[in-house]
Design a protein around this motif. Structure first.
Motif, PDB file in Angstrom:
ATOM      1  N   HIS A  75       5.762 -17.735  60.370  1.00 34.72           N
ATOM      2  CA  HIS A  75       4.780 -16.701  61.110  1.00 34.72           C
ATOM      3  C   HIS A  75       4.289 -15.782  59.983  1.00 34.72           C
ATOM      4  N   GLU A  76       3.643 -16.400  58.827  1.00 34.13           N
ATOM      5  CA  GLU A  76       2.820 -15.790  57.824  1.00 34.13           C
ATOM      6  C   GLU A  76       3.844 -14.903  56.945  1.00 34.13           C
ATOM      7  N   LYS A  77       5.068 -15.078  57.019  1.00 35.86           N
ATOM      8  CA  LYS A  77       6.076 -14.305  55.992  1.00 35.86           C
ATOM      9  C   LYS A  77       5.843 -14.878  54.710  1.00 35.86           C
ATOM     10  N   LYS A 100      -6.431 -21.161  40.214  1.00 40.06           N
ATOM     11  CA  LYS A 100      -5.136 -20.356  40.571  1.00 40.06           C
ATOM     12  C   LYS A 100      -5.442 -18.843  41.002  1.00 40.06           C
ATOM     13  N   HIS A 101      -6.277 -18.398  40.202  1.00 42.54           N
ATOM     14  CA  HIS A 101      -6.654 -16.928  40.335  1.00 42.54           C
ATOM     15  C   HIS A 101      -7.444 -16.783  41.475  1.00 42.54           C
ATOM     16  N   LYS A 102      -8.344 -17.546  41.779  1.00 43.57           N
ATOM     17  CA  LYS A 102      -9.083 -17.636  43.209  1.00 43.57           C
ATOM     18  C   LYS A 102      -8.210 -17.912  44.205  1.00 43.57           C
ATOM     19  N   VAL A 103      -7.543 -18.902  44.261  1.00 43.68           N
ATOM     20  CA  VAL A 103      -6.458 -19.171  45.412  1.00 43.68           C
ATOM     21  C   VAL A 103      -5.605 -17.899  45.677  1.00 43.68           C
ATOM     22  N   PHE A 104      -5.188 -17.539  44.519  1.00 45.31           N
ATOM     23  CA  PHE A 104      -4.276 -16.346  44.721  1.00 45.31           C
ATOM     24  C   PHE A 104      -4.873 -15.171  45.615  1.00 45.31           C
ATOM     25  N   ASN A 105      -6.115 -14.764  45.005  1.00 44.70           N
ATOM     26  CA  ASN A 105      -6.778 -13.712  45.548  1.00 44.70           C
ATOM     27  C   ASN A 105      -6.984 -14.135  47.222  1.00 44.70           C
ATOM     28  N   LEU A 106      -7.296 -15.277  47.511  1.00 47.75           N
ATOM     29  CA  LEU A 106      -7.641 -15.788  48.662  1.00 47.75           C
ATOM     30  C   LEU A 106      -6.478 -15.651  49.673  1.00 47.75           C
ATOM     31  N   SER A 107      -5.107 -15.838  49.182  1.00 42.72           N
ATOM     32  CA  SER A 107      -4.024 -15.849  49.881  1.00 42.72           C
ATOM     33  C   SER A 107      -3.728 -14.309  50.038  1.00 42.72           C
ATOM     34  N   ARG A 108      -4.125 -13.209  49.040  1.00 42.53           N
ATOM     35  CA  ARG A 108      -3.984 -11.956  48.834  1.00 42.53           C
ATOM     36  C   ARG A 108      -4.759 -11.261  50.378  1.00 42.53           C
ATOM     37  N   GLU A 109      -6.014 -12.135  50.511  1.00 43.60           N
ATOM     38  CA  GLU A 109      -6.970 -11.473  51.147  1.00 43.60           C
ATOM     39  C   GLU A 109      -6.669 -11.768  52.886  1.00 43.60           C
ATOM     40  N   LYS A 110      -6.182 -13.118  52.885  1.00 39.86           N
ATOM     41  CA  LYS A 110      -5.782 -13.551  54.066  1.00 39.86           C
ATOM     42  C   LYS A 110      -4.510 -13.127  54.853  1.00 39.86           C
ATOM     43  N   TYR A 111      -3.635 -13.107  54.104  1.00 43.81           N
ATOM     44  CA  TYR A 111      -2.091 -12.665  54.146  1.00 43.81           C
ATOM     45  C   TYR A 111      -1.560 -11.563  53.327  1.00 43.81           C
ATOM     46  N   HIS A 113       0.458  -9.138  53.552  1.00 43.31           N
ATOM     47  CA  HIS A 113       1.776  -8.876  53.293  1.00 43.31           C
ATOM     48  C   HIS A 113       2.598  -9.999  53.152  1.00 43.31           C
ATOM     49  N   ALA A 114       2.252 -11.095  52.951  1.00 45.97           N
ATOM     50  CA  ALA A 114       3.053 -12.472  52.811  1.00 45.97           C
ATOM     51  C   ALA A 114       3.487 -12.351  51.431  1.00 45.97           C
ATOM     52  N   LYS A 115       4.713 -13.041  51.102  1.00 42.63           N
ATOM     53  CA  LYS A 115       5.141 -13.436  49.923  1.00 42.63           C
ATOM     54  C   LYS A 115       4.400 -14.678  49.444  1.00 42.63           C
ATOM     55  N   ILE A 116       4.110 -14.853  48.203  1.00 43.17           N
ATOM     56  CA  ILE A 116       3.169 -16.122  47.963  1.00 43.17           C
ATOM     57  C   ILE A 116       4.143 -16.865  47.030  1.00 43.17           C
ATOM     58  N   PHE A 117       4.456 -18.024  47.154  1.00 44.55           N
ATOM     59  CA  PHE A 117       5.417 -18.865  46.216  1.00 44.55           C
ATOM     60  C   PHE A 117       4.926 -20.145  45.770  1.00 44.55           C
ATOM     61  N   GLY A 118       5.479 -20.942  44.937  1.00 42.90           N
ATOM     62  CA  GLY A 118       5.050 -22.204  44.515  1.00 42.90           C
ATOM     63  C   GLY A 118       6.181 -22.857  43.742  1.00 42.90           C
ATOM     64  N   LEU A 119       6.276 -24.120  43.906  1.00 43.91           N
ATOM     65  CA  LEU A 119       6.957 -25.072  43.058  1.00 43.91           C
ATOM     66  C   LEU A 119       6.517 -25.740  42.289  1.00 43.91           C
ATOM     67  N   THR A 120       6.777 -25.757  40.792  1.00 44.83           N
ATOM     68  CA  THR A 120       6.104 -26.637  40.081  1.00 44.83           C
ATOM     69  C   THR A 120       7.039 -27.112  38.733  1.00 44.83           C
ATOM     70  N   THR A 172      10.592 -25.461  39.402  1.00 41.81           N
ATOM     71  CA  THR A 172      10.779 -24.098  39.311  1.00 41.81           C
ATOM     72  C   THR A 172      10.338 -23.407  40.297  1.00 41.81           C
ATOM     73  N   ALA A 173      10.962 -22.456  41.164  1.00 37.52           N
ATOM     74  CA  ALA A 173      10.455 -21.708  42.099  1.00 37.52           C
ATOM     75  C   ALA A 173       9.937 -20.460  41.592  1.00 37.52           C
ATOM     76  N   MET A 174       8.776 -19.983  41.935  1.00 39.03           N
ATOM     77  CA  MET A 174       8.277 -18.963  41.567  1.00 39.03           C
ATOM     78  C   MET A 174       7.724 -17.821  42.820  1.00 39.03           C
ATOM     79  N   LEU A 175       7.794 -16.714  42.750  1.00 36.89           N
ATOM     80  CA  LEU A 175       7.321 -16.022  43.944  1.00 36.89           C
ATOM     81  C   LEU A 175       6.731 -14.642  43.485  1.00 36.89           C
ATOM     82  N   PHE A 176       5.712 -14.273  44.010  1.00 41.95           N
ATOM     83  CA  PHE A 176       4.941 -13.082  44.042  1.00 41.95           C
ATOM     84  C   PHE A 176       5.203 -12.304  45.444  1.00 41.95           C
ATOM     85  N   ASP A 177       6.018 -11.006  45.234  1.00 41.98           N
ATOM     86  CA  ASP A 177       6.282 -10.461  46.383  1.00 41.98           C
ATOM     87  C   ASP A 177       5.391  -9.164  46.429  1.00 41.98           C
ATOM     88  N   PRO A 178       4.451  -8.860  47.435  1.00 40.76           N
ATOM     89  CA  PRO A 178       3.620  -7.839  47.221  1.00 40.76           C
ATOM     90  C   PRO A 178       4.294  -6.265  47.320  1.00 40.76           C
TER      91      PRO A 178
END
Length: 265
Positions: A75-77, A100-111, A113-120, A172-178
């Motif tokens: 639910h967009e968490k 990566k910078h643009k998709v990160f900014n897009l994520s922040r714009e659309k969501y 309050h969400a935590k943004i994460f990735g696996l790589t 490796t799991a990485m997370l951005f917590d707003p």
């Protein structure tokens, strides 16, 4: 990147004709790396373009260069920046960083309050993520949505993931917590106002299974070389347990290989 006349922008319905090229390159890239990303169909990529949830890079002549999209979970968490791919001809041009910078900014714009994460498994992507404010975390800090983890079934390391109870794998799991990021900004502003030096706090440990356990108040950016070494060590430990089918060598070979890792990596 300017020398290549590359444009990095929001993908639209007019970019659908690139969808099959993108998915084919995703699959080929995963095979070359020996790891996998969630396998997606051209129709799924087209849907992301229609929803305005993807970033694409193309040349001014219309040649496809790179792509990345976002997915929301629980639910967009949580939001995942997924499927980052760059055409082999345009790698090492800096375009991956721009995407990566643009998709990160897009994520922040659309969501916002969400935590943004990735696996790589890619150290270059990890470095980009760290510059954006991501921190390495345990898998337990990511979404628990089963649909997300089903996407790992196409990866050659899926057996490792499941054997670890979805708590660890080669990625490796990485997370951005707003919330945490906001707290750091406020703390930095308060320190600057008081003219106090920034404290360095580090409480990161590696478990015997090779899992990275981190806690809040991490200072990650200045320690990337050490983190890079840990990533290789983690992959070494996880793969070692799956190579024990050569049981003729026993513990002595494990000890020798571990010593070799520390001396030669």
């Amino acid at each position: 990147m300017e020398n290549y006349n590359i444009i990095v922008r929001l993908a639209t319905v007019d970019d659908k004709h690139y969808a099959e090229t993108i998915t084919n390159e995703m699959e080929e890239s995963a095979k070359a790396r020996g790891t996998g990303i969630a396998k997606r169909s051209p129709s799924y990529i087209e849907m992301k373009m229609e929803e305005g949830k993807a970033i694409i890079a193309v040349t001014t002549e219309g040649t496809w260069v790179g792509f990345c999209y976002i997915e929301a979970w629980e639910h967009e968490k949580y939001v995942a920046n997924s499927g980052l791919i760059v055409s082999p001809a345009f790698r090492k041009t800096g375009v991956a960083t721009e995407i990566k910078h643009k998709v990160f900014n897009l994520s922040r714009e659309k969501y916002p309050h969400a935590k943004i994460f990735g696996l790589t498994t890619g150290l270059a992507v990890m470095k980009i993520n760290s510059d954006l404010g991501y921190e390495p975390v345990t898998y337990s800090e990511l979404t628990s949505d089963d649909e997300f983890w089903k996407g790992c079934q196409s990866c050659v390391n899926y057996e490792i993931l499941m054997s670890k109870g979805r708590k660890n794998c080669m990625c490796t799991a990485m997370l951005f917590d707003p919330v945490e990021a906001e707290a750091k900004i406020k703390a930095a502003a308060a320190r600057a106002q008081a003219q106090q030096p920034q404290p360095v706090k580090a409480d990161t440990v590696v478990t015997p299974e090779g899992e990275l356990v981190t806690h809040r108040h991490r200072e990650f950016k200045g320690n990337f070389k050490l983190f890079e070494r840990w990533v290789r060590f983690k992959q070494f430990v996880l793969l070692k347990s799956f190579r024990k089918k050569d049981e003729g060598n026993g513990d002595r070979s494990d000890k020798k290989s571990l010593l070799s890792f520390f001396f030669f990596w």
